[in-house]
Design a protein around this motif. Structure first.
Motif, mmCIF file in Angstrom:
data_model
loop_
_atom_site.group_PDB
_atom_site.id
_atom_site.type_symbol
_atom_site.label_atom_id
_atom_site.label_comp_id
_atom_site.label_asym_id
_atom_site.label_seq_id
_atom_site.Cartn_x
_atom_site.Cartn_y
_atom_site.Cartn_z
ATOM 1 N N PRO A 96 91.407 26.160 30.393
ATOM 2 C CA PRO A 96 91.244 27.619 30.349
ATOM 3 C C PRO A 96 92.572 28.355 30.400
ATOM 4 N N CYS A 97 92.594 29.533 29.802
ATOM 5 C CA CYS A 97 93.769 30.391 29.916
ATOM 6 C C CYS A 97 93.807 31.008 31.307
ATOM 7 N N PRO A 98 94.996 31.311 31.817
ATOM 8 C CA PRO A 98 95.087 31.944 33.134
ATOM 9 C C PRO A 98 94.390 33.301 33.142
ATOM 10 N N PRO A 99 93.946 33.741 34.296
ATOM 11 C CA PRO A 99 93.356 35.094 34.375
ATOM 12 C C PRO A 99 94.361 36.137 33.882
ATOM 13 N N GLY A 100 93.850 37.150 33.212
ATOM 14 C CA GLY A 100 94.732 38.195 32.706
ATOM 15 C C GLY A 100 95.460 37.809 31.443
ATOM 16 N N SER A 101 94.847 36.943 30.602
ATOM 17 C CA SER A 101 95.493 36.560 29.346
ATOM 18 C C SER A 101 94.440 36.386 28.259
ATOM 19 N N TYR A 102 94.895 36.454 27.012
ATOM 20 C CA TYR A 102 94.034 36.271 25.848
ATOM 21 C C TYR A 102 94.154 34.835 25.338
ATOM 22 N N ALA A 103 93.053 34.282 24.839
ATOM 23 C CA ALA A 103 93.075 32.965 24.207
ATOM 24 C C ALA A 103 93.029 33.147 22.692
ATOM 25 N N TYR A 104 93.838 32.374 21.982
ATOM 26 C CA TYR A 104 93.800 32.414 20.522
ATOM 27 C C TYR A 104 93.901 30.991 19.971
ATOM 28 N N GLU A 150 97.606 27.233 18.997
ATOM 29 C CA GLU A 150 96.745 27.877 19.992
ATOM 30 C C GLU A 150 97.573 28.160 21.234
ATOM 31 N N GLY A 151 97.066 29.061 22.050
ATOM 32 C CA GLY A 151 97.768 29.391 23.271
ATOM 33 C C GLY A 151 97.120 30.545 24.020
ATOM 34 N N CYS A 152 97.838 31.047 25.010
ATOM 35 C CA CYS A 152 97.366 32.133 25.866
ATOM 36 C C CYS A 152 98.436 33.228 25.878
ATOM 37 N N ILE A 153 98.022 34.462 25.661
ATOM 38 C CA ILE A 153 98.941 35.596 25.622
ATOM 39 C C ILE A 153 98.686 36.500 26.817
ATOM 40 N N PRO A 154 99.672 36.742 27.655
ATOM 41 C CA PRO A 154 99.485 37.654 28.785
ATOM 42 C C PRO A 154 99.077 39.048 28.302
ATOM 43 N N ARG A 155 98.273 39.739 29.113
ATOM 44 C CA ARG A 155 97.775 41.061 28.721
ATOM 45 C C ARG A 155 98.684 42.208 29.202
ATOM 46 N N ASN A 156 99.790 41.870 29.835
ATOM 47 C CA ASN A 156 100.621 42.919 30.436
ATOM 48 C C ASN A 156 101.986 43.042 29.743
ATOM 49 N N LEU A 157 102.039 42.736 28.459
ATOM 50 C CA LEU A 157 103.332 42.759 27.744
ATOM 51 C C LEU A 157 103.755 44.166 27.399
ATOM 52 N N ILE A 158 102.781 45.096 27.239
ATOM 53 C CA ILE A 158 103.138 46.486 26.969
ATOM 54 C C ILE A 158 102.254 47.391 27.836
#
Length: 239
Positions: free
Chosen positions: A72-80, A231-239
């Motif tokens: 799973p991706c860490p909490p507060g991140s997007y999976a793609y 694939e990966g996980c993108i943090p949601r707090n970049l902007i």
């Protein structure tokens, strides 16, 4: 008294004793059956049957993760997850936050370069389109599509069939400005996958791009390159 009758007495005694013992055993069996509860007898028989059975160890069913990630991706991140097409019959797939944005199932995967634009703040897709690079002049149309993507967008791209034949240099330059390192290396029928951010920067430690070229000598797809994925996980707090 005849001698033969006297000699037959021991055999008669043995037979009578055997008959008496059998009757006693049968009586004791009925007696035990009446005294012991039926549930106990049934349980004992079941236990005897289980003695010869080997225990079966079953692995737990793995929990499915977003976009079929292994973990799973860490909490507060997007999976793609971006999977390129291969050959003529296997279209690409673009998944974001467990939603298929482009795929055969969606009916919107097409020959050329497939692009999905996602609003980074909301995580929702805003538009999808494919640009045929085998027939027609769609390179400039693709460039316009990318330029119109709002600031704060994620752009997820991949190829199907071929993405290079009619891809013009000015469009390649635009994709390079988004961070692509492989767009200028794309060849005939190359498999390519790429994710970019417009107006902000993605972390350096995530998988952003991958390319695979055609190889007629060794490739199992008869000259078509094998599919690739990033694939990966993108943090949601970049902007």
């Amino acid at each position: 008294m005849s001698k033969g009758w006297v000699e037959g007495i021991p055999y008669f005694v043995k037979f009578a004793g055997l008959l008496l013992a059998s009757s006693a055993s049968l009586y004791l069996g009925y007696l035990v059956a009446d005294l012991v509860p039926r549930e106990t007898v049934a349980r004992s028989l079941a236990n005897l049957q289980d003695i010869g059975k080997k225990p079966v160890l079953r692995a737990p069913v793995p929990k499915r993760q977003k976009c079929d990630h292994w973990s799973p991706c860490p909490p507060g991140s997007y999976a793609y997850r971006i999977l390129s097409g291969v050959g003529r019959e296997k279209p690409p797939k673009i998944c974001f936050e467990d939603e298929l944005l482009i795929s055969r199932e969606k009916g919107n995967a097409g020959r050329g370069i497939n692009i999905a634009i996602v609003n980074y703040k909301t995580g929702k897709v805003t538009s999808t389109k494919h640009f045929d690079m085998w027939e027609g002049d769609h390179s400039r149309e693709m460039m316009t599509f990318i330029k119109k993507a709002p600031e704060g967008s994620l752009l997820l791209m991949t190829t199907y069939y071929d993405g290079s034949v009619r891809l013009k240099n000015d469009t390649k330059k635009l994709v390079k400005e988004l961070g692509s390192k492989e767009i200028w290396n794309m060849k005939f029928r190359s498999s390519w996958a790429f994710i970019a951010a417009k107006g902000f920067k993605l972390p350096d430690n995530i998988q952003k791009e991958k390319i695979n070229h055609s190889d007629k000598k060794t490739n199992r797809y008869d000259g078509w390159p094998a599919e690739i994925q990033i694939e990966g996980c993108i943090p949601r707090n970049l902007i």
